[in-house]
Scaffold this motif. Structure first.
Motif, mmCIF file in Angstrom:
data_model
loop_
_atom_site.group_PDB
_atom_site.id
_atom_site.type_symbol
_atom_site.label_atom_id
_atom_site.label_comp_id
_atom_site.label_asym_id
_atom_site.label_seq_id
_atom_site.Cartn_x
_atom_site.Cartn_y
_atom_site.Cartn_z
ATOM 1 N N ALA A 130 14.070 61.696 53.158
ATOM 2 C CA ALA A 130 13.913 60.495 54.097
ATOM 3 C C ALA A 130 15.165 59.923 54.093
ATOM 4 N N SER A 131 16.351 60.161 53.352
ATOM 5 C CA SER A 131 17.634 59.748 53.903
ATOM 6 C C SER A 131 18.901 60.840 53.468
ATOM 7 N N ALA A 132 20.222 60.644 53.735
ATOM 8 C CA ALA A 132 21.188 61.507 53.797
ATOM 9 C C ALA A 132 22.582 60.619 53.242
ATOM 10 N N PRO A 133 23.337 61.035 52.420
ATOM 11 C CA PRO A 133 24.171 60.220 51.603
ATOM 12 C C PRO A 133 25.134 60.629 53.294
ATOM 13 N N LYS A 134 26.563 59.737 53.233
ATOM 14 C CA LYS A 134 27.201 59.434 54.049
ATOM 15 C C LYS A 134 28.517 61.024 53.482
ATOM 16 N N ILE A 135 29.216 62.082 53.700
ATOM 17 C CA ILE A 135 29.918 62.445 53.395
ATOM 18 C C ILE A 135 30.747 62.968 54.577
ATOM 19 N N LEU A 136 31.918 62.224 54.338
ATOM 20 C CA LEU A 136 33.154 62.491 55.569
ATOM 21 C C LEU A 136 33.883 63.462 55.587
ATOM 22 N N GLY A 137 33.836 63.715 57.119
ATOM 23 C CA GLY A 137 34.026 64.711 57.553
ATOM 24 C C GLY A 137 33.495 65.631 57.205
ATOM 25 N N ARG A 138 31.314 65.732 57.775
ATOM 26 C CA ARG A 138 30.836 66.252 57.106
ATOM 27 C C ARG A 138 29.675 65.399 58.024
ATOM 28 N N LYS A 139 28.949 66.590 59.121
ATOM 29 C CA LYS A 139 27.707 65.665 59.685
ATOM 30 C C LYS A 139 26.040 66.392 58.845
ATOM 31 N N VAL A 140 25.380 64.725 58.445
ATOM 32 C CA VAL A 140 24.109 65.479 57.621
ATOM 33 C C VAL A 140 23.516 64.735 57.911
ATOM 34 N N CYS A 141 21.853 65.296 57.641
ATOM 35 C CA CYS A 141 20.565 64.453 58.060
ATOM 36 C C CYS A 141 19.998 64.394 57.137
ATOM 37 N N ALA A 142 19.422 63.486 57.030
ATOM 38 C CA ALA A 142 17.280 63.784 56.639
ATOM 39 C C ALA A 142 16.533 63.528 57.559
ATOM 40 N N LEU A 143 15.426 64.465 57.618
ATOM 41 C CA LEU A 143 14.267 64.767 57.849
ATOM 42 C C LEU A 143 13.482 63.341 58.270
ATOM 43 N N ALA A 144 14.021 62.387 58.331
ATOM 44 C CA ALA A 144 13.448 60.721 58.250
ATOM 45 C C ALA A 144 14.083 61.020 59.783
ATOM 46 N N ASP A 145 15.082 61.153 60.053
ATOM 47 C CA ASP A 145 15.962 60.745 61.434
ATOM 48 C C ASP A 145 15.666 61.634 62.505
ATOM 49 N N TYR A 146 14.277 62.440 62.162
ATOM 50 C CA TYR A 146 13.715 62.859 63.438
ATOM 51 C C TYR A 146 12.402 62.528 63.516
#
Length: 238
Positions: A130-146
């Motif tokens: 449902a959501s992704a944490p924010k990680i400095l310098g890394r690209k993160v995502c969640a299924l909900a983004d798509y």
């Protein structure tokens, strides 16, 4: 069997504490949490909260004749990949990254943490549904983004089934077939990588597949191949 709790510090820590306390944890049992307040990833990184995400752990009891316990990270990655493949939107690329991450269109969507306690491997998995944490310098995502998000419980059932299947294969047919299948689900050979081995400067190279024991083979600019036993691995596009 899947056991659910509304909130805990860490499902991995909970199972480890039970093992240390003398509890027998049968394989196939899972502990999943609606919310974690002290979850962690590799190298001590925090990986917390995320209502609607999957946060859970299970235990594997290492038996004589089993492959190396460290290769459970590859087994788990395949199980998560199989489970996510049934829920991800069509046309989105899902790949494994050594040793224990899954990337969706280049962003980290899931991670795995293995911890040994009294001869039992606790396998912790976090998946951004449902959501992704924010990680400095890394690209993160969640299924909900798509697009649509699967229910956490539907995903949990799919994962438990896939993990059980992979565990049986790991024990019955050995490591070689698992390594071939893992590589087929990973980024292609020749993919540029930056590796951060513990205590060393960054090493640049390209993905050269896996060694027979599941470690990463990194092709270097001079033509040699280095086997990586531990470290952070970054894809060029991330």
């Amino acid at each position: 069997m899947i056991h659910k709790v509304a909130e805990t510090g860490s499902t991995n820590a909970d199972l480890a504490a039970r093992i240390k306390g003398g509890d027998y944890l049968p394989e196939g049992d899972w502990l999943i949490a609606d919310r974690q307040t002290a979850g962690k990833g590799r190298l001590g990184r925090a990986w917390n909260d995320g209502s609607g995400n999957f946060m859970g752990s299970t235990a594997v009891r290492i038996a004589p004749g089993d492959p190396l316990p460290a290769t459970l990270a590859l087994l788990t990655g395949l199980a998560v990949h199989e489970s996510l493949s049934g829920f991800k939107p069509q046309g989105r690329g899902l790949v494994l990254k050594w040793p224990n991450d899954l990337l969706l269109d280049g962003g980290k969507v899931a991670g795995i943490l293995l911890e040994m306690t009294a001869g039992v491997v606790v396998v912790g998995i976090g998946v951004n549904l449902a959501s992704a944490p924010k990680i400095l310098g890394r690209k993160v995502c969640a299924l909900a983004d798509y697009g649509a998000v699967p229910s956490r419980d539907d995903f949990a059932r799919a994962l438990a089934s896939a993990f059980d299947t992979e565990l049986q294969r790991w024990r019955s047919v050995g490591l070689a077939p698992l390594l071939r299948r893992w590589q087929s689900a990973a980024h292609p050979k020749g993919t540029p990588l930056t590796v951060l081995p513990p205590g060393e400067d960054a090493v640049q190279g390209t993905f050269a597949g896996l060694a027979d024991d599941g470690n990463l083979r990194l092709a270097l600019a001079g033509g040699s191949v280095r086997t990586i036993h531990a470290g952070d691995v970054l894809l060029a596009q991330t």
